[in-house]
Design a protein around this motif. Structure first.
Motif, PDB file in Angstrom:
ATOM      1  N   ALA A 141       2.853  12.836   2.003  1.00 18.81           N
ATOM      2  CA  ALA A 141       2.584  11.502   1.452  1.00 18.81           C
ATOM      3  C   ALA A 141       2.860  10.459   2.521  1.00 18.81           C
ATOM      4  CB  ALA A 141       3.443  11.251   0.231  1.00 18.81           C
ATOM      5  N   LEU A 142       1.929   9.517   2.671  1.00 12.79           N
ATOM      6  CA  LEU A 142       2.141   8.362   3.534  1.00 12.79           C
ATOM      7  C   LEU A 142       2.206   7.126   2.639  1.00 12.79           C
ATOM      8  CD1 LEU A 142       1.038  10.467   5.670  1.00 12.79           C
ATOM      9  CD2 LEU A 142       0.225   8.472   6.929  1.00 12.79           C
ATOM     10  N   ASN A 143       3.419   6.739   2.296  1.00 14.13           N
ATOM     11  CA  ASN A 143       3.622   5.619   1.395  1.00 14.13           C
ATOM     12  C   ASN A 143       3.481   4.290   2.140  1.00 14.13           C
ATOM     13  OD1 ASN A 143       4.235   7.509  -0.662  1.00 14.13           O
ATOM     14  ND2 ASN A 143       6.359   7.596   0.039  1.00 14.13           N
ATOM     15  N   SER A 144       3.267   3.215   1.401  1.00 15.15           N
ATOM     16  CA  SER A 144       3.100   1.915   2.052  1.00 15.15           C
ATOM     17  C   SER A 144       4.443   1.336   2.497  1.00 15.15           C
ATOM     18  CB  SER A 144       2.382   0.926   1.128  1.00 15.15           C
ATOM     19  OG  SER A 144       3.090   0.761  -0.082  1.00 15.15           O
ATOM     20  N   LYS A 145       5.533   1.692   1.792  1.00 19.30           N
ATOM     21  CA  LYS A 145       6.865   1.229   2.156  1.00 19.30           C
ATOM     22  C   LYS A 145       7.872   2.343   1.925  1.00 19.30           C
ATOM     23  CE  LYS A 145       6.052  -3.620   0.871  1.00 19.30           C
ATOM     24  NZ  LYS A 145       6.482  -4.737  -0.015  1.00 19.30           N
ATOM     25  N   PHE A 146       9.027   2.224   2.578  1.00 18.27           N
ATOM     26  CA  PHE A 146      10.065   3.240   2.456  1.00 18.27           C
ATOM     27  C   PHE A 146      10.572   3.360   1.022  1.00 18.27           C
ATOM     28  CE2 PHE A 146      14.617   4.200   2.251  1.00 18.27           C
ATOM     29  CZ  PHE A 146      14.605   5.494   2.764  1.00 18.27           C
ATOM     30  N   ILE A 147      10.631   2.228   0.304  1.00 20.74           N
ATOM     31  CA  ILE A 147      11.202   2.264  -1.048  1.00 20.74           C
ATOM     32  C   ILE A 147      10.279   2.944  -2.055  1.00 20.74           C
ATOM     33  CG2 ILE A 147      12.634   0.213  -0.732  1.00 20.74           C
ATOM     34  CD1 ILE A 147      10.496  -1.370  -2.286  1.00 20.74           C
ATOM     35  N   HIS A 148       9.007   3.175  -1.674  1.00 18.17           N
ATOM     36  CA  HIS A 148       8.074   3.826  -2.597  1.00 18.17           C
ATOM     37  C   HIS A 148       8.260   5.339  -2.560  1.00 18.17           C
ATOM     38  CE1 HIS A 148       5.144   0.170  -2.236  1.00 18.17           C
ATOM     39  NE2 HIS A 148       6.271  -0.122  -2.853  1.00 18.17           N
ATOM     40  N   SER A 149       7.908   5.985  -3.647  1.00 21.21           N
ATOM     41  CA  SER A 149       7.898   7.448  -3.699  1.00 21.21           C
ATOM     42  C   SER A 149       6.523   7.874  -4.203  1.00 21.21           C
ATOM     43  CB  SER A 149       8.997   7.963  -4.630  1.00 21.21           C
ATOM     44  OG  SER A 149       8.843   7.448  -5.938  1.00 21.21           O
ATOM     45  N   ASN A 150       6.121   9.084  -3.862  1.00 21.23           N
ATOM     46  CA  ASN A 150       4.783   9.549  -4.222  1.00 21.23           C
ATOM     47  C   ASN A 150       4.867  10.492  -5.410  1.00 21.23           C
ATOM     48  OD1 ASN A 150       2.397  11.564  -4.010  1.00 21.23           O
ATOM     49  ND2 ASN A 150       1.766   9.860  -2.709  1.00 21.23           N
ATOM     50  N   LEU A 151       4.213  10.102  -6.491  1.00 20.97           N
ATOM     51  CA  LEU A 151       4.238  10.897  -7.714  1.00 20.97           C
ATOM     52  C   LEU A 151       3.312  12.103  -7.617  1.00 20.97           C
ATOM     53  CD1 LEU A 151       5.291  11.072 -10.643  1.00 20.97           C
ATOM     54  CD2 LEU A 151       3.420   9.571 -11.318  1.00 20.97           C
ATOM     55  N   ALA A 152       2.161  11.937  -6.968  1.00 15.61           N
ATOM     56  CA  ALA A 152       1.130  12.989  -6.947  1.00 15.61           C
ATOM     57  C   ALA A 152       1.631  14.287  -6.321  1.00 15.61           C
ATOM     58  CB  ALA A 152      -0.100  12.489  -6.196  1.00 15.61           C
ATOM     59  N   VAL A 153       2.263  14.193  -5.147  1.00 16.71           N
ATOM     60  CA  VAL A 153       2.707  15.428  -4.484  1.00 16.71           C
ATOM     61  C   VAL A 153       3.807  16.110  -5.282  1.00 16.71           C
ATOM     62  CG1 VAL A 153       1.987  14.718  -2.170  1.00 16.71           C
ATOM     63  CG2 VAL A 153       4.286  14.107  -2.973  1.00 16.71           C
ATOM     64  N   ARG A 154       4.609  15.337  -5.972  1.00 18.65           N
ATOM     65  CA  ARG A 154       5.661  15.938  -6.814  1.00 18.65           C
ATOM     66  C   ARG A 154       5.062  16.671  -8.011  1.00 18.65           C
ATOM     67  NH1 ARG A 154       8.221  11.652  -4.373  1.00 18.65           N
ATOM     68  NH2 ARG A 154      10.390  12.066  -3.760  1.00 18.65           N
ATOM     69  N   TYR A 155       4.003  16.104  -8.576  1.00 16.92           N
ATOM     70  CA  TYR A 155       3.303  16.781  -9.660  1.00 16.92           C
ATOM     71  C   TYR A 155       2.799  18.150  -9.207  1.00 16.92           C
ATOM     72  CZ  TYR A 155       2.835  13.191 -13.346  1.00 16.92           C
ATOM     73  OH  TYR A 155       3.050  12.321 -14.386  1.00 16.92           O
ATOM     74  N   LEU A 156       2.179  18.199  -8.034  1.00 24.14           N
ATOM     75  CA  LEU A 156       1.579  19.445  -7.543  1.00 24.14           C
ATOM     76  C   LEU A 156       2.637  20.515  -7.296  1.00 24.14           C
ATOM     77  CD1 LEU A 156      -1.145  18.098  -5.075  1.00 24.14           C
ATOM     78  CD2 LEU A 156      -1.375  18.672  -7.499  1.00 24.14           C
ATOM     79  N   LYS A 157       3.725  20.107  -6.672  1.00 23.10           N
ATOM     80  CA  LYS A 157       4.791  21.083  -6.405  1.00 23.10           C
ATOM     81  C   LYS A 157       5.380  21.613  -7.705  1.00 23.10           C
ATOM     82  CE  LYS A 157       9.126  21.893  -3.979  1.00 23.10           C
ATOM     83  NZ  LYS A 157      10.190  21.347  -3.100  1.00 23.10           N
ATOM     84  N   ALA A 158       5.656  20.687  -8.656  1.00 22.65           N
ATOM     85  CA  ALA A 158       6.258  21.100  -9.927  1.00 22.65           C
ATOM     86  C   ALA A 158       5.331  22.015 -10.720  1.00 22.65           C
ATOM     87  CB  ALA A 158       6.616  19.862 -10.753  1.00 22.65           C
ATOM     88  N   TYR A 159       4.039  21.734 -10.681  1.00 22.07           N
ATOM     89  CA  TYR A 159       3.075  22.492 -11.471  1.00 22.07           C
ATOM     90  C   TYR A 159       2.890  23.914 -10.935  1.00 22.07           C
ATOM     91  CZ  TYR A 159      -0.935  22.959 -14.629  1.00 22.07           C
ATOM     92  OH  TYR A 159      -1.783  23.341 -15.638  1.00 22.07           O
TER      93      TYR A 159
END
Length: 571
Positions: free
Chosen positions: A7-25
């Motif tokens: 994930a390449l987020n726009s800021k450090f404080i952001h987190s990426n939901l999509a990649v977490r969904y894929l790993k969890a699934y």
């Protein structure tokens, strides 16, 4: 086999939901799955080094309008360093016209649209062939790949688009967060529903009308899990969170009753708020809930042009009712460059929204997203937009490029001065000198432009000093009152022991000792850390009644409690 979800987020404080969904699934599948998050402000060479150090077999990128150009260059570098690494893309920026996108990008695969099931089958497929030692580049490999719905891929120099995948049951998605996740100082994203009931032409959600919800009891359990991790801000990514009143009421009631300091952010449609919902919101602790409300424009003809059938008076009514409780932060959005809206119309929209005095006003600019109905109508409205992400509007048959650049300058003023909340009293002082709020921000923006302040970095102190220059040059006047107002706004949000040299500090040791004695005698409750400042205007009257009156007095800034006490006038 190892897949690196990147994930390449726009800021450090952001987190990426999509990649977490894929790993969890896919956590039950026998493969090594690693998540790495970076930002678009990180050095490209450093990200490349860290990706290569992971020694992945496949690198998967989560693609959006604000990171796609960076990802394109990064993928090319990965292949130059190690051609055997396969590249997989997913996300809204690559889900439309995927074959043409993949044809012009480095890499082998694109997951289109909702990704969990497609990614699961993709991983199963890769495990099957990886365990044979290496890919069997034969007909069976190709046929198996063709069976994965929602996948676009390259095969022997040709592009192949598989069958579209049906939308999944929301309750089958896996909760994306784990106990060991380090989410400190991060904005945590959560999704209770997918889809949107509305059909706004500029939005990709308009292409998926069916709204699906998680089971409400599951949502409560998962929110409690995040609360227990002491998350500061949980941002719901639901496109229109309050489209189901029963669901909305139950979850808001749960959140309001929780014992937590967590703030919850919701994107809502204010016009459809019910009386019951507004009554419930009145009970919310201050700071617990904040709203993002899309106004876009107050011009009903323009709203009709984008299939947004909302009346501003309905939004206005609900926003004012919420504001009256003074417990919920409201962020209202406007979009410049919409079909049929000219500069004058946008100005009217701004003034109407400004009259509501929301905590924040966002001046956005139309983006013609791939796959959106608005892009298909670009010729109709003579829309010229950037071919580069984020595909922002340059001009239309109603608004010129020059007018849009002026609005961008005004947007900078609104964001810096209004949205920050750090210049509130200075703004009030000037607003009354102009016929309409827009005129003030326009004049200030043009002043910044003429002075060259947009072209160089100015200090945080200079952002205050600018107002003295603005008053002298625009109104040909100067006043002690303005300096005192600037002094108050400056001290409220900055260090108290030092004042810039353009502000006056006049306080004798005897006066300060006398005030400290008064504090003790009158048993005024203060924390151990406070600051006393003398003013030559009645600050209390200014704040409570917006009345500017010359009068000596003192403000005690209680630093630890973040409050002020106004007293000792006419000492």
């Amino acid at each position: 086999m190892k897949i690196l979800l990147t994930a390449l987020n726009s800021k450090f404080i952001h987190s990426n939901l999509a990649v977490r969904y894929l790993k969890a699934y896919t956590r039950e599948l026998p493969y090594n799955c690693v998540i790495r998050e970076f930002t678009i402000n990180d050095r490209r060479e450093k990200i490349l080094e860290e990706i290569i150090d992971e020694k992945p077999d496949i690198v998967a990128f989560s693609c959006y309008i604000w990171n796609i150009e960076y990802i394109k260059s990064l993928a090319l570098l990965i292949k130059l360093v190690n051609p055997s690494i396969k590249i997989l893309y997913g996300g809204p920026e690559v889900s439309y016209d995927s074959c043409n996108i993949l044809k012009n990008m480095t890499g082998e695969y694109i997951i289109m649209g909702e990704g969990e099931n497609t990614y699961y089958e993709f991983v199963e497929f890769q495990i099957k062939y990886f365990n044979k030692g290496k890919e069997n580049i034969d007909s069976q490999f190709f046929l198996d790949l063709k069976e994965i719905k929602g996948l676009c891929f390259k095969w022997q120099g040709k592009m192949f688009l598989n069958e579209e995948r049906e939308l999944m049951d929301m309750n089958k998605i896996a909760f994306p967060y784990e106990e060991q996740d380090n989410l400190k100082n991060k904005i945590v994203y959560y999704e209770a529903s997918r889809g949107c009931p509305f059909s706004c032409k500029y939005c990709l959600s308009s292409t998926i009308h069916k709204v699906r919800f998680l089971d409400i009891e599951r949502v409560k359990r998962e929110i409690k899990f995040l609360i227990d991790k002491n998350i500061a801000l949980i941002k719901f990514v639901d496109r229109t969170f309050n489209c189901n009143p029963k669901f909305t009421l139950e979850l808001w009631k749960f959140i309001i009753e929780c014992d937590t300091q967590t703030t919850f952010h919701f994107e809502i449609s204010a016009d459809i708020l019910t009386g019951e919902e507004i009554a419930l919101l009145k009970e919310s602790p201050k700071g617990r809930i904040q709203f993002e409300i899309g106004v876009q424009t107050t011009n009903e003809n323009v709203l009709n042009n984008i299939n947004r059938y909302v009346k501003f008076k309905d939004i206005k009514d609900k926003v004012k009712k919420i504001k009256a409780n003074n417990n919920i932060k409201q962020h209202l959005d406007l979009i410049a460059g919409l079909p049929g809206e000219d500069f004058k119309s946008f100005k009217k929209s701004f003034n109407k929204v400004y009259s509501l005095q929301p905590e924040e006003i966002q001046m956005g600019f139309l983006k013609l997203l791939k796959g959106s109905p608005m892009r298909e109508e670009a010729k109709k409205w003579k829309m010229v937009y950037s071919p580069y992400a984020p595909y922002e509007i340059l001009r239309t048959n109603h608004i010129t490029y020059d007018e849009i650049t002026v609005l961008k300058k005004i947007e900078h003023m609104v964001d810096k001065y209004y949205n920050s909340g750090k210049f509130a009293n200075i703004i009030k002082y000037f607003i009354f000198k102009f016929k309409q709020p827009f005129d003030f921000y326009y004049s200030l923006a043009m002043f910044f432009h003429d002075k060259g302040y947009f072209n160089r970095s100015i200090s945080s102190v200079d952002y205050y000093k600018v107002f003295l220059e603005f008053q002298e040059e625009y109104f040909n006047e100067s006043s002690m009152e303005l300096k005192e107002i600037i002094k108050y706004d400056y001290l409220k949000f900055n260090k108290k022991k030092w004042l810039p040299d353009f502000l006056v500090r006049e306080k004798s040791k005897g006066e300060e000792d006398y005030i400290k004695e008064k504090i003790q005698k009158e048993n005024i409750k203060l924390s151990k850390k406070y600051h006393i400042e003398k003013f030559f205007i009645d600050v209390e009257k200014l704040l409570k009644s917006s009345v500017l009156e010359k009068k000596e007095g003192y403000v005690i800034f209680d630093i630890m409690e973040n409050k002020e006490i106004y007293l000792f006038h006419n000492i």
